[in-house]
Design an enzyme around this catalytic site. Structure first.
Site, PDB file in Angstrom:
ATOM      1  N   LYS A  46      -8.514  -2.219  10.678  1.00  0.00           N
ATOM      2  CA  LYS A  46      -8.505  -0.752  10.645  1.00  0.00           C
ATOM      3  C   LYS A  46      -9.926  -0.199  10.768  1.00  0.00           C
ATOM      4  O   LYS A  46     -10.198   0.710  11.564  1.00  0.00           O
ATOM      5  CB  LYS A  46      -7.874  -0.273   9.331  1.00  0.00           C
ATOM      6  CG  LYS A  46      -8.035   1.220   9.033  1.00  0.00           C
ATOM      7  CD  LYS A  46      -6.841   2.049   9.352  1.00  0.00           C
ATOM      8  CE  LYS A  46      -7.106   3.547   9.316  1.00  0.00           C
ATOM      9  NZ  LYS A  46      -6.469   4.231   8.187  1.00  0.00           N
ATOM     10  N   PRO A  90      -6.463   7.591  -2.089  1.00  0.00           N
ATOM     11  CA  PRO A  90      -7.573   8.091  -1.253  1.00  0.00           C
ATOM     12  C   PRO A  90      -8.743   7.121  -1.076  1.00  0.00           C
ATOM     13  O   PRO A  90      -9.345   7.092  -0.008  1.00  0.00           O
ATOM     14  CB  PRO A  90      -8.047   9.341  -1.994  1.00  0.00           C
ATOM     15  CG  PRO A  90      -6.953   9.709  -2.934  1.00  0.00           C
ATOM     16  CD  PRO A  90      -6.235   8.445  -3.266  1.00  0.00           C
TER      17      PRO A  90
END
Lengths: 298, 298, 298, 298
Positions: free
Chosen positions: C170, C65
């Site tokens: 990204k 995460p």
């Protein structure tokens, strides 16, 4: 009393000196040998590590640049927690995020100690003069205990609530400060562009509802206040990069709390631009440079 | 003295009353018959048009909602300029943009008159008590002439420079005010979310560098100041829609001057949101509602 | 080939399944027993720790995460670096900040390993279908080596440059995405308020210079696109809280690089508000809710 | 057909030429004699005033810089409405605010005429080539009537709805455009600062969810697209000052509608800064200059 003092930078060194002057005995540690040497000359004892500095003391005081340093100084193998006697209060005067304060408080508690946040305002001038303001996050009982120690370094010792509220107070004050300074800069530069005399405009604002420290005490427009950094090329004062750091803490805390910080986030970007321009070491009122004289050759 | 007074709204009506009380004779005009009627009851004479109100007077005072009204009242066929005696000074107390002031000043000059901008601060309370602040854009000579007229309506009469600088001062002050209020709201709400007591936080800010009128006199957090609009459901005070109007004037002036107003423009959007939520009539410190209690069911 | 796979969440689990389907042998680790159990049912072997998962493998893939998890999984006493054979490439598919990537790459290098960043786009749908896009930061030689592994999980494998550039790509893409979605929302809501039909407005934008993915593929206005999350109550798609996380990475990276991110910082606050309203689990196009229907009872 | 054409600037002149080429007969008016002279050389008839240009025609076309010009050209004593035959449609191709459109439509109606808004996109290139896009606010019946006239000047004639929706479509598209261009600039400059190759980054964005006209057709980073203004020193294209004007229209419309335009208002300030720097005549993609190379000597 015997105090371990860790972090002898621009703020820490004069604070430690004031503790010596008040008659306390100090173990000092810093990575910078010259800083340690200077304190030793004033009567302190050099320690080889944070652990050594904390061994056998009644109090520990830390004054470090950022959260990562506080974590390392406390929890490393040769850190404070490895040496400090059980029951000792660790007073951290660094400006760091409230979440780190809470995790350090837990680590200290597991070690049988108490961690108290006591960030300051007042700058290097206040640190030298012993007139700092301390914003303290501690239980009422602990606050009573540490107050005498802090009084050797500051004039105004304020309890803000339980652990971490000292940092919250500091961060929130500086959030307002960064925003008002940029806002005053915006308005003073707009007034100039629209043809009003800067001193007249400042006079109106300072006696009206726009009144604020950023206008009446540290007005960013050169010539308005003789005592402001703007009158001496934005030297001295509170560095723009320090304001940038504090706005980063404020927006990080806002992110953590899922709380919008529209103006704070935008102000942070303005200081980021100032820093990128190479003006990060100037007083933070130099943010007015983003609004004045922006005409460049192309 | 004989004065033509045009614009008898929340601000204009008590201002006109104070001129009557000071012994002046008034011709009044407003589109609202009830407002005219009320002034007539206090001794004024009703005029059928701005032209009629300005005919034969020694001074003209206008107090209107926006630039479009000022233009119409002055330059329409039945406007002030069609009736006012040559050499008369027209004192506009409305808050409008500096560019309109300059064009009205030219129109007045072509008519043999002088147009002076004298926007006020102090709200309806100050208008009633006769304690308004006037920010005046006028030559030094004209300023001396109109001062006695303004002193019947206010306490603090400040010359800001030549024509239009009164508006510049007002706009720039309110630009700072809007930004500081939103900034204080952001910080108080962040502090609340991070667990500090609001009164303690306000206390720190008010004795530190974040100190400002929006925090120490009109703090937006309920319970911090008994005298602030926040203590009475954000009623009274300075309406959010009026702040929205002034921020519009500031950003328009910035656009005109090709001057960035990053924080002003963003703050304007915050007040626009507040207005869209139906809270535009609340005191402008209600902007804190955008930061508190934003959790909604989905 | 023998692969250690750590992190079996919404994205990691289907990615691991695709590696199994491609004939690879997997050691899997996750703190969630149910997730591990499910993969074991599909043929994987459960490992007791990241170290155990990495022992004796030819590749390590991590999908976690946040940066803190990556650090812990790699460098803890029972972490990957404690077990992984020398010379093995560790492919991290998590979305984390470039600075952490660089420090992990150094830690891996000191251990005789190579750390490669390969964050993905395509969502859980792409993870299940094996059609993810991988943005890879690796040397050209390493890129050739890991490509076959990634091809079992994705369709589009792009080398962005040396270590950390996969994350940069990204983060920068999602920075643009967050800004365009909020911008389209602002414009669609403004158009609605001004009386144009939403579908007509979207049609104009999509064939003009405002054209963007946020308008022509994921338009936030309900009714404009049947296939968009807006058509199904903002369910499915890319969660607003994930966008908030990525905008946090972008502004953190901007802070690190002393680079202004005016619009990114403001957009982050908008998503923070959305999250505070309790709408963080909705598709990120729900940000239009901040612009529509804001009228509330007071 | 006989057409009155008013406004022969960079856009209007080539549009008028295309009407002549299509065989229409033109009365032209402009304050610039040279522009009139040039059109007369191509077969148009010079008119002494807007009124004269509109006398006896079947259509009126106006192409003017701003709302104030449209008002004056229509409603002055020697304006269009004073000369135009009853029943004639007035097609305004200027980009102005929707509120002015509505008031002009009322003025035209009171005069027995119809006012239609038909702003364009496509720039001077499209105006010359006759390939403009027209965004039309008109009733369906009026749209059918004026379509053939517009087809002589453009390729794509879109009905957006009733009166003023053409402006709404144009303003909302350009709001998105300004935001995406600044957003792409922010991301490209951040990527550069973080060490990714600009062409690679653009490639990722253009094939991913950040895809937009500002990135794939007019990318602001020099060297990414040979055909973009960035490749030729930001010359040609859509001027930054025109974008600033359109963002001003968008935020004004938002103010009018009490609709927040957070990103639009901030983007407007960025273009205001660009203009203040003296770069307002460059293509609007030069906004990336605010993010790159900001380091200055102090």
């Amino acid at each position: 009393m015997k105090i371990g003092f860790i972090g002898l930078g621009n703020m820490g060194a004069p604070m430690a000196l004031n503790l010596l002057k008040a008659g306390h005995s100090l173990n000092v540690f810093d990575l910078n040998d010259a800083a340690v040497h200077s304190l030793v000359g004033a009567g302190a004892k050099a320690a080889a590590s944070p652990k050594a500095a904390a061994t056998g003391v009644e109090w520990v005081v830390t004054m470090l640049p950022a959260a990562a340093h506080v974590k390392r100084v406390l929890t490393a193998d040769d850190g404070v927690l490895a040496g400090v006697p059980e029951g000792t209060i660790i007073i951290d005067c660094s400006t760091i995020d409230p979440a780190t304060v809470k995790s350090m408080a837990e680590a200290a508690k597991a070690n049988g100690n108490t961690f108290v946040d006591a960030p300051v305002s007042g700058g290097t001038g206040g640190a030298t003069a012993g007139t700092l303001t301390f914003m303290v996050g501690a239980s009422a009982a602990d606050f009573r205990k540490i107050r005498p120690v802090l009084q050797a370094m500051g004039r105004n010792i304020v309890r803000c609530g339980e652990t971490s509220t000292g940092q919250v107070a500091k961060i929130c004050n500086n959030l307002v400060l960064g925003i008002t300074m940029a806002g005053v800069s915006e308005a003073m530069a707009l007034g100039e562009a629209l043809g009003i005399d800067a001193a007249v405009l400042a006079g109106v604002i300072n006696t009206s509802t726009g009144r604020c420290w950023s206008s009446d005490t540290c007005n960013p427009f050169p010539g308005v206040l003789d005592s402001a950094p703007a009158a001496r090329g934005y030297t001295g004062g509170f560095g723009a990069d320090l304001m940038l750091k504090d706005l980063g803490l404020a927006t990080d805390a806002a992110k953590f709390a899922r709380q919008p910080a529209y103006l704070g986030a935008l102000t942070q970007q303005l200081y980021q631009t100032l820093s990128a321009r190479g003006e990060g070491r100037l007083d933070f009122s130099a943010v007015i440079n983003l609004y004045r004289g922006i005409k460049v050759a192309i």
